[in-house]
Write an enzyme that holds these catalytic residues in place. Structure first.
Site, mmCIF file in Angstrom:
data_model
loop_
_atom_site.group_PDB
_atom_site.id
_atom_site.type_symbol
_atom_site.label_atom_id
_atom_site.label_comp_id
_atom_site.label_asym_id
_atom_site.label_seq_id
_atom_site.Cartn_x
_atom_site.Cartn_y
_atom_site.Cartn_z
ATOM 1 N N ARG A 169 86.321 111.998 33.092
ATOM 2 C CA ARG A 169 85.197 111.158 32.640
ATOM 3 C C ARG A 169 84.014 111.232 33.598
ATOM 4 O O ARG A 169 83.292 110.258 33.798
ATOM 5 C CB ARG A 169 85.619 109.695 32.457
ATOM 6 N N SER A 244 86.312 102.307 25.305
ATOM 7 C CA SER A 244 86.979 101.835 26.531
ATOM 8 C C SER A 244 85.921 101.333 27.503
ATOM 9 O O SER A 244 85.028 102.089 27.886
ATOM 10 C CB SER A 244 87.744 102.982 27.182
ATOM 11 N N GLU A 340 83.539 102.287 32.672
ATOM 12 C CA GLU A 340 83.220 103.624 32.144
ATOM 13 C C GLU A 340 81.867 103.542 31.428
ATOM 14 O O GLU A 340 81.080 104.478 31.434
ATOM 15 C CB GLU A 340 84.312 104.060 31.151
HETATM 16 P P1 FAD Z 1 74.751 106.931 25.045
HETATM 17 O O1 FAD Z 1 75.575 105.696 25.016
HETATM 18 O O2 FAD Z 1 73.480 106.940 24.305
HETATM 19 O O3 FAD Z 1 74.463 107.308 26.574
HETATM 20 C C1 FAD Z 1 75.496 107.278 27.517
HETATM 21 C C2 FAD Z 1 74.904 107.666 28.881
HETATM 22 O O4 FAD Z 1 74.476 109.006 28.877
HETATM 23 C C3 FAD Z 1 73.656 106.852 29.233
HETATM 24 O O5 FAD Z 1 73.640 106.684 30.629
HETATM 25 C C4 FAD Z 1 72.503 107.746 28.799
HETATM 26 O O6 FAD Z 1 71.337 107.509 29.576
HETATM 27 C C5 FAD Z 1 73.063 109.128 29.051
HETATM 28 N N1 FAD Z 1 72.648 110.146 28.084
HETATM 29 C C6 FAD Z 1 72.915 110.140 26.745
HETATM 30 N N2 FAD Z 1 72.481 111.291 26.205
HETATM 31 C C7 FAD Z 1 71.947 112.011 27.202
HETATM 32 C C8 FAD Z 1 71.347 113.307 27.266
HETATM 33 N N3 FAD Z 1 71.241 114.104 26.184
HETATM 34 N N4 FAD Z 1 70.873 113.746 28.468
HETATM 35 C C9 FAD Z 1 70.987 112.980 29.579
HETATM 36 N N5 FAD Z 1 71.546 111.749 29.583
HETATM 37 C C10 FAD Z 1 72.036 111.289 28.399
HETATM 38 N N6 FAD Z 1 84.473 108.392 24.964
HETATM 39 C C11 FAD Z 1 85.417 109.310 25.304
HETATM 40 O O7 FAD Z 1 85.264 110.037 26.279
HETATM 41 N N7 FAD Z 1 86.550 109.440 24.556
HETATM 42 C C12 FAD Z 1 86.788 108.685 23.467
HETATM 43 O O8 FAD Z 1 87.806 108.851 22.825
HETATM 44 C C13 FAD Z 1 85.836 107.699 23.102
HETATM 45 N N8 FAD Z 1 86.045 106.891 22.048
HETATM 46 C C14 FAD Z 1 85.132 105.932 21.730
HETATM 47 C C15 FAD Z 1 85.392 105.089 20.639
HETATM 48 C C16 FAD Z 1 84.485 104.114 20.278
HETATM 49 C C17 FAD Z 1 84.777 103.210 19.113
HETATM 50 C C18 FAD Z 1 83.276 103.979 21.006
HETATM 51 C C19 FAD Z 1 82.241 102.972 20.597
HETATM 52 C C20 FAD Z 1 83.006 104.793 22.092
HETATM 53 C C21 FAD Z 1 83.940 105.788 22.474
HETATM 54 N N9 FAD Z 1 83.734 106.636 23.569
HETATM 55 C C22 FAD Z 1 84.653 107.589 23.896
HETATM 56 C C23 FAD Z 1 82.522 106.490 24.390
HETATM 57 C C24 FAD Z 1 81.289 107.253 23.825
HETATM 58 O O9 FAD Z 1 81.403 107.465 22.462
HETATM 59 C C25 FAD Z 1 81.070 108.578 24.517
HETATM 60 O O10 FAD Z 1 80.907 108.414 25.902
HETATM 61 C C26 FAD Z 1 79.844 109.319 23.965
HETATM 62 O O11 FAD Z 1 79.763 110.611 24.510
HETATM 63 C C27 FAD Z 1 78.534 108.591 24.245
HETATM 64 O O12 FAD Z 1 77.523 109.240 23.517
HETATM 65 P P2 FAD Z 1 76.156 108.539 23.178
HETATM 66 O O13 FAD Z 1 75.269 109.568 22.579
HETATM 67 O O14 FAD Z 1 76.376 107.323 22.377
HETATM 68 O O15 FAD Z 1 75.650 108.169 24.638
HETATM 69 P P1 NAP Z 2 96.908 105.178 24.199
HETATM 70 O O1 NAP Z 2 97.409 106.296 23.349
HETATM 71 O O2 NAP Z 2 97.317 103.768 23.896
HETATM 72 O O3 NAP Z 2 97.224 105.483 25.712
HETATM 73 C C1 NAP Z 2 96.816 104.589 26.738
HETATM 74 C C2 NAP Z 2 96.321 105.405 27.909
HETATM 75 O O4 NAP Z 2 97.384 106.176 28.423
HETATM 76 C C3 NAP Z 2 95.235 106.338 27.509
HETATM 77 O O5 NAP Z 2 94.044 105.862 28.083
HETATM 78 C C4 NAP Z 2 95.647 107.700 28.022
HETATM 79 O O6 NAP Z 2 94.789 108.228 29.039
HETATM 80 C C5 NAP Z 2 96.990 107.504 28.649
HETATM 81 N N1 NAP Z 2 97.972 108.414 28.031
HETATM 82 C C6 NAP Z 2 98.671 108.231 26.892
HETATM 83 N N2 NAP Z 2 99.495 109.273 26.668
HETATM 84 C C7 NAP Z 2 99.284 110.136 27.680
HETATM 85 C C8 NAP Z 2 99.822 111.405 28.012
HETATM 86 N N3 NAP Z 2 100.750 111.991 27.264
HETATM 87 N N4 NAP Z 2 99.368 112.033 29.130
HETATM 88 C C9 NAP Z 2 98.421 111.464 29.904
HETATM 89 N N5 NAP Z 2 97.863 110.265 29.637
HETATM 90 C C10 NAP Z 2 98.303 109.605 28.554
HETATM 91 O O7 NAP Z 2 95.301 105.218 24.215
HETATM 92 P P2 NAP Z 2 94.240 104.805 23.123
HETATM 93 O O8 NAP Z 2 93.431 103.707 23.636
HETATM 94 O O9 NAP Z 2 94.850 104.703 21.761
HETATM 95 O O10 NAP Z 2 93.313 106.092 23.130
HETATM 96 C C11 NAP Z 2 93.799 107.333 22.665
HETATM 97 C C12 NAP Z 2 92.936 108.443 23.224
HETATM 98 O O11 NAP Z 2 91.571 108.252 22.832
HETATM 99 C C13 NAP Z 2 92.958 108.478 24.753
HETATM 100 O O12 NAP Z 2 92.915 109.812 25.159
HETATM 101 C C14 NAP Z 2 91.680 107.772 25.143
HETATM 102 O O13 NAP Z 2 91.108 108.256 26.339
HETATM 103 C C15 NAP Z 2 90.757 108.082 23.970
HETATM 104 N N6 NAP Z 2 89.808 106.982 23.767
HETATM 105 C C16 NAP Z 2 88.789 106.855 24.640
HETATM 106 C C17 NAP Z 2 87.859 105.845 24.484
HETATM 107 C C18 NAP Z 2 86.685 105.750 25.416
HETATM 108 O O14 NAP Z 2 85.776 105.004 25.132
HETATM 109 N N7 NAP Z 2 86.686 106.476 26.499
HETATM 110 C C19 NAP Z 2 87.982 104.950 23.449
HETATM 111 C C20 NAP Z 2 89.067 105.080 22.597
HETATM 112 C C21 NAP Z 2 89.981 106.109 22.746
HETATM 113 P P3 NAP Z 2 93.401 108.995 28.744
HETATM 114 O O15 NAP Z 2 92.425 107.923 28.401
HETATM 115 O O16 NAP Z 2 93.128 109.633 30.067
HETATM 116 O O17 NAP Z 2 93.596 109.981 27.662
#
Ligand code: FAD
Ligand code: NAP
Length: 344
Positions: A169, A244, A340
């Site tokens: 991340r 998250s 995050e």
């Molecule tokens: P924004 O929220 O608009 O911006 C995020 C940051 O990046 C800000 O600091 C902004 O200034 C900067 N930024 C945005 N675009 C640019 C650009 N082009 N150049 C320079 N800076 C920039 N994330 C995960 O990693 N895994 C997931 O599974 C995941 N699941 C999600 C589920 C839900 C329901 C939600 C709401 C979010 C989830 N996220 C997840 C978080 C999010 O979707 C990601 O981080 C996504 O990449 C953010 O994109 P955005 O365009 O909305 O960024």
């Molecule tokens: P989950 O399956 O309930 O698991 C909980 C956490 O355990 C996750 O955060 C994941 O880490 C870790 N995990 C589970 N199985 C794993 C494995 N086999 N090896 C290593 N790590 C493991 O999680 P969830 O909330 O439903 O999300 C599912 C996936 O979507 C995850 O990968 C999560 O990162 C992603 N997600 C991200 C966001 C976001 O905003 N960043 C939001 C929703 C979902 P990791 O997070 O490192 O994968």
């Protein structure tokens, strides 16, 4: 002839539809940018030398107050094939493209590598920012290069994979080069055949088995991911959230061992450099926050790591909830959770 929409500018404009928490913060100035000339025009006006915020889909931000500066929303578009050989294709996505539509486009072409990242909200441009990841796959796994606008000089530069310094991340754009560049186009190297599937994570295998699928294709993997996500995560269109809220903490092995002795059921996963990843959602749940409602805010009932706006919350209320959760986890486990979500 190429048609360029002219840049749009609003003053004192609500950002409620520009952030997935649905928070009503206002931008003193809001710019909608669709092409490179817009970026150059903003640079010429000196906007990037003033207080400003770059936004994609606003799905990884928390706005704790009105933004008394310039909010620049990236809306450039385009998905294209750059080059192809027998096994691999290089594709390019414009920063303003919705990430999920890029995944769907890749799947329609039978290009593999990003299917586990289906249904992640936000834009393609933001995807490398925090090296988005889900279900055992990260953007860095198929990332090729990106082109970014240097805010100080007004020039474009290409970043290779190693120059992006991707981590869990993390990327160089959240660290050494924080706020220095606008990511404008992102290239990926995707497989065209013999796709490498990632099925071990979470419930993917279970869902495929339930459907009787024993030899899945990339489209079926994406469908499974979408199904799991829809069953578990709140849809920001219905309940405001930014996914998250905290990162999963990565701790030293010794400390993890101590925790395991005290909490034998604590989930732990091997991380890089012999470290151990803890599940932030589990830690928060153990502190009793899962499903808890505080005013119009709360920790979601199915995933405590997702903080939500049930309607009418302010950003500072959500931030206060986050601080209270951080304190509980610190007291119970001695672990400091780090957001995050980008907090403004
Ligand atoms: P924004 O929220 O608009 O911006 C995020 C940051 O990046 C800000 O600091 C902004 O200034 C900067 N930024 C945005 N675009 C640019 C650009 N082009 N150049 C320079 N800076 C920039 N994330 C995960 O990693 N895994 C997931 O599974 C995941 N699941 C999600 C589920 C839900 C329901 C939600 C709401 C979010 C989830 N996220 C997840 C978080 C999010 O979707 C990601 O981080 C996504 O990449 C953010 O994109 P955005 O365009 O909305 O960024
Ligand atoms: P989950 O399956 O309930 O698991 C909980 C956490 O355990 C996750 O955060 C994941 O880490 C870790 N995990 C589970 N199985 C794993 C494995 N086999 N090896 C290593 N790590 C493991 O999680 P969830 O909330 O439903 O999300 C599912 C996936 O979507 C995850 O990968 C999560 O990162 C992603 N997600 C991200 C966001 C976001 O905003 N960043 C939001 C929703 C979902 P990791 O997070 O490192 O994968």
């Amino acid at each position: 002839m190429r048609y360029f929409r002219s840049m749009q500018h609003f003053t004192n404009h609500s950002l409620s539809t520009y952030n997935t928490f649905g928070l009503p913060a206002k931008a003193q100035n809001l710019w909608l940018v669709a092409n490179e000339d817009d970026l150059l025009a903003l640079h010429a006006k000196g906007i990037f030398a003033q207080k400003h915020l770059i936004l994609g889909g606003g799905s990884n931000i928390l706005l704790t107050r009105d933004f008394d500066g310039h909010v620049v929303v990236l809306q450039n578009s385009g998905k294209r094939i750059i080059g192809q050989d027998e096994n691999e294709v290089e594709v390019q996505f414009a920063a303003g493209e919705r990430w999920h539509t890029c995944v769907m486009w890749a799947l329609q072409h039978n290009f593999g590598g990003i299917e586990n990242l289906a249904l992640i909200p936000g834009t393609a441009g933001a995807a490398p920012m925090q090296n988005i990841g889900a279900y055992g796959v990260e953007v860095k796994d198929s990332f090729k290069q990106l082109r970014a606008f240097h805010k100080a000089s007004g020039e474009f530069r290409t970043f290779s994979h190693s120059q992006c310094a991707f981590g869990y991340r993390e990327s160089v754009f959240k660290n050494e080069l924080k706020d220095a560049y606008i990511i404008w186009e992102v290239n990926f190297a995707l497989s065209t055949q013999n796709h490498k599937l990632h099925l071990a994570y979470g419930a993917i295998n279970t869902v495929l088995q339930q459907k009787g699928i024993t030899a899945p294709n990339i489209q079926q993997v994406a469908e499974a991911v979408i199904e799991i996500r829809q069953s578990k995560l709140p849809d920001p269109a219905k309940i405001g959230n930014s996914g998250s809220f905290f990162k999963n903490p990565v701790v030293d092995a010794d400390f993890a061992e101590k925790l395991k002795r005290e909490h034998t059921d604590m989930p732990m996963y091997a991380a890089e450099d012999g470290k151990v990843k803890l599940a932030a959602g589990w830690l928060i749940e153990q502190c009793g926050w899962k499903g808890k409602v505080v005013g119009a805010t709360g920790a979601h009932k199915q995933q405590a790591l997702v903080l939500v706006n049930y309607g009418g919350a302010t950003g500072s209320e959500i931030w206060q909830l986050a601080i209270n959760i951080q304190q509980s986890v610190k007291e119970k486990f001695g672990v400091q959770l780090q957001p995050e979500v980008n907090v403004y």
